[in-house]
Design an enzyme around this catalytic site. Structure first.
Site, short mmCIF file in Angstrom:
data_model
loop_
_atom_site.label_atom_id
_atom_site.label_comp_id
_atom_site.label_asym_id
_atom_site.label_seq_id
_atom_site.Cartn_x
_atom_site.Cartn_y
_atom_site.Cartn_z
N HIS A 150 124.95 -94.41 29.17
CA HIS A 150 125.82 -95.14 30.08
C HIS A 150 125.07 -95.50 31.36
O HIS A 150 124.29 -94.69 31.87
CB HIS A 150 127.09 -94.32 30.42
CG HIS A 150 126.82 -93.02 31.12
ND1 HIS A 150 126.78 -92.91 32.48
CD2 HIS A 150 126.60 -91.77 30.64
CE1 HIS A 150 126.55 -91.65 32.82
NE2 HIS A 150 126.43 -90.94 31.72
N HIS A 180 125.39 -85.66 39.60
CA HIS A 180 126.63 -85.81 40.38
C HIS A 180 126.50 -85.25 41.80
O HIS A 180 127.46 -85.30 42.56
CB HIS A 180 127.84 -85.17 39.67
CG HIS A 180 128.24 -85.87 38.39
ND1 HIS A 180 129.52 -85.87 37.90
CD2 HIS A 180 127.51 -86.60 37.52
CE1 HIS A 180 129.57 -86.55 36.77
NE2 HIS A 180 128.36 -87.01 36.52
N ASP A 197 126.88 -96.60 34.03
CA ASP A 197 127.77 -96.36 35.18
C ASP A 197 127.47 -94.99 35.78
O ASP A 197 126.94 -94.10 35.10
CB ASP A 197 129.25 -96.49 34.78
CG ASP A 197 129.69 -95.47 33.75
OD1 ASP A 197 128.91 -95.17 32.83
OD2 ASP A 197 130.82 -94.95 33.87
N GLU A 222 122.07 -87.99 27.56
CA GLU A 222 122.65 -87.26 28.69
C GLU A 222 121.70 -86.14 29.12
O GLU A 222 120.95 -85.60 28.29
CB GLU A 222 123.99 -86.63 28.30
CG GLU A 222 125.11 -87.62 28.08
CD GLU A 222 125.71 -88.16 29.37
OE1 GLU A 222 125.24 -87.76 30.47
OE2 GLU A 222 126.63 -89.00 29.28
N GLU A 272 131.68 -94.42 31.13
CA GLU A 272 131.58 -93.05 30.65
C GLU A 272 132.11 -92.10 31.72
O GLU A 272 132.84 -91.16 31.42
CB GLU A 272 130.13 -92.69 30.32
CG GLU A 272 129.98 -91.46 29.42
CD GLU A 272 129.97 -90.14 30.17
OE1 GLU A 272 130.20 -89.10 29.55
OE2 GLU A 272 129.74 -90.14 31.40
N ASP A 304 121.60 -88.72 35.61
CA ASP A 304 122.80 -88.95 34.80
C ASP A 304 123.24 -90.40 34.93
O ASP A 304 124.06 -90.71 35.77
CB ASP A 304 123.89 -87.99 35.24
CG ASP A 304 125.14 -88.08 34.37
OD1 ASP A 304 125.08 -88.71 33.31
OD2 ASP A 304 126.17 -87.54 34.77
ZN LIG Z 1 126.35 -88.84 31.98
#
Ligand SMILES: [Zn+2]
Length: 385
Positions: A72, A358, A74, A170, A141, A105
């Site tokens: 992903h 994150h 995003d 991932e 995602e 990520d």
């Molecule tokens: Zn991810």
């Protein structure tokens, strides 16, 4: 655009692709993959009540087997941008480390796979030696995951695309690149327990029916162990996340009490069987005396597992050859799009080291990007041998 994975990763980080915005990230990939000979498809999926999201599918080769890389573009929002030492969308490399939202990520992982695939193609006259290489890239995602991989897979199936094996990029590693392959994920299910009683004066409890007493009884029953784990999974777990009465009055027994919970469950349960088990426990504990209801939130996060076999062996061997590490097959952590892909082909997850994902100052060492590219390159080589 170059085939250098570090340059691609930097350029991707500079795209402000916070879900559901494409931010130029898919256009960038199209610009790299198209000229390299991939047939690139861009699709926007939409559904009432959700933001439309762009997705990409690219394939080179028409034969089987089709090795697909999923990921992903995003990213989650950066939070307070002033808290970052390197701006989250600058794509800066400082001290041989790439900083930025999505570095780990998982724009970094995508860049590494693109770099590996282009290098493999260049070494084979611009075409796969046999079979096909595909990329299944979504922009949905980190959000509700409604207009992403689920619909992308349906779209691909409707076109007659088949997938033989999938690597989801991932960030799977815990401490060091090469330590962990994710070969499964627990399922996730949310529910609410509502107990109703009868409101009354706190000095005259015999005239009321306090739902908090019933709620405590049912919560205790629901927290009993669900299983002792399985061959590839830790024990399932039910965790209460909130207890809500919302009563501001000191001399009033409330009429209702609720508690919300989440269950992370392993491959000993299906979603249906798990709900039945919880409902049975509640019914037993209520013994006809406690008035309650159980509400389940819809969940598309079912458990998935890829059993050890030739595909996991091939990936593990490639990882060991490149990194010297013997990767562990793990099923820990939250859910991922592998829960959707598993219905189409065996899938495993291998990417960067997850430590900073994150977070503020999310980052990936350049050395890890180089090593991950080499791992993907070796996997592709072995797969089409
Ligand atoms: Zn991810």
């Amino acid at each position: 655009m170059t085939a250098d994975p570090v340059a691609i990763a930097c350029a991707l980080v500079r795209c402000r692709s916070v879900t559901p915005d494409e931010g130029g990230a898919l256009a960038l990939l199209q610009g790299v993959l198209g000229p390299a000979g991939f047939a690139v498809h861009r699709m926007t999926f939409a559904e009432p009540g959700t933001a439309p999201v762009e997705n990409l599918y690219a394939r080179i080769g028409t034969e089987e087997p089709n090795l697909v890389f999923a990921g992903h573009t995003d990213v989650v929002p950066p939070g307070d941008e002033a808290a970052w030492r390197h701006p989250p969308f600058a794509g800066e490399v400082a001290g041989e480390v790439l900083y930025g939202r999505g570095a780990v990520d998982m724009k970094g992982g995508i860049a590494c796979f693109v770099g590996a695939a282009l290098d493999y193609l260049a070494a084979n006259g611009g075409k796969p030696k046999r079979g096909s290489i595909s990329l299944l890239i979504t922009g949905d995602e980190e959000g509700v995951a409604v207009n992403g991989t689920v619909k992308l897979l349906l779209w691909a199936a409707a076109r007659g695309e088949t997938f033989d094996h999938c690597i989801l990029g991932e960030p799977s590693n815990v401490q060091k690149l090469g330590d962990t392959i994710k070969a499964g994920r627990r399922g996730s299910l949310n529910g609410t327990l509502i107990v109703t009683g009868r409101q009354g004066h706190v000095a005259y409890p015999e005239r009321a029916d306090n739902p908090i007493r019933g709620l405590i009884t049912l919560m205790t029953a629901l927290q009993a162990p669900l299983d002792h784990g399985s061959e590839q999974f830790a024990p399932s777990n039910l965790e209460f996340t909130s207890v809500d009465v919302g009563n501001p009055t000191v001399n009033l027994i409330p009429a209702e009490a609720r508690a919300r919970f989440n269950i992370r469950y392993n491959d000993r349960h299906s979603q249906t069987a798990l709900k039945a088990l919880i409902e049975h426990r509640a019914r037993d504990a209520a013994a006809g005396r406690i008035h309650y209801a159980l509400e389940w939130q819809p969940s598309n996060a079912d458990v998935f597992v890829t059993r050890p076999g030739p595909f996991t062996d091939l990936a593990a061997a490639a990882i060991t050859e490149v990194t010297g590490c013997k990767p562990k097959l793990s099923t820990s952590g939250g859910t991922s799009d592998a829960r959707f892909i598993k219905d189409y082909c065996p899938v495993l997850e291998f990417g960067l080291v997850g430590q900073t994902m994150h977070g503020v100052d999310e980052c990936a060492p350049v050395a890890d990007l180089v090593t991950l590219t080499a791992v993907y390159r070796r996997i592709i080589e072995k797969y089409f041998e």
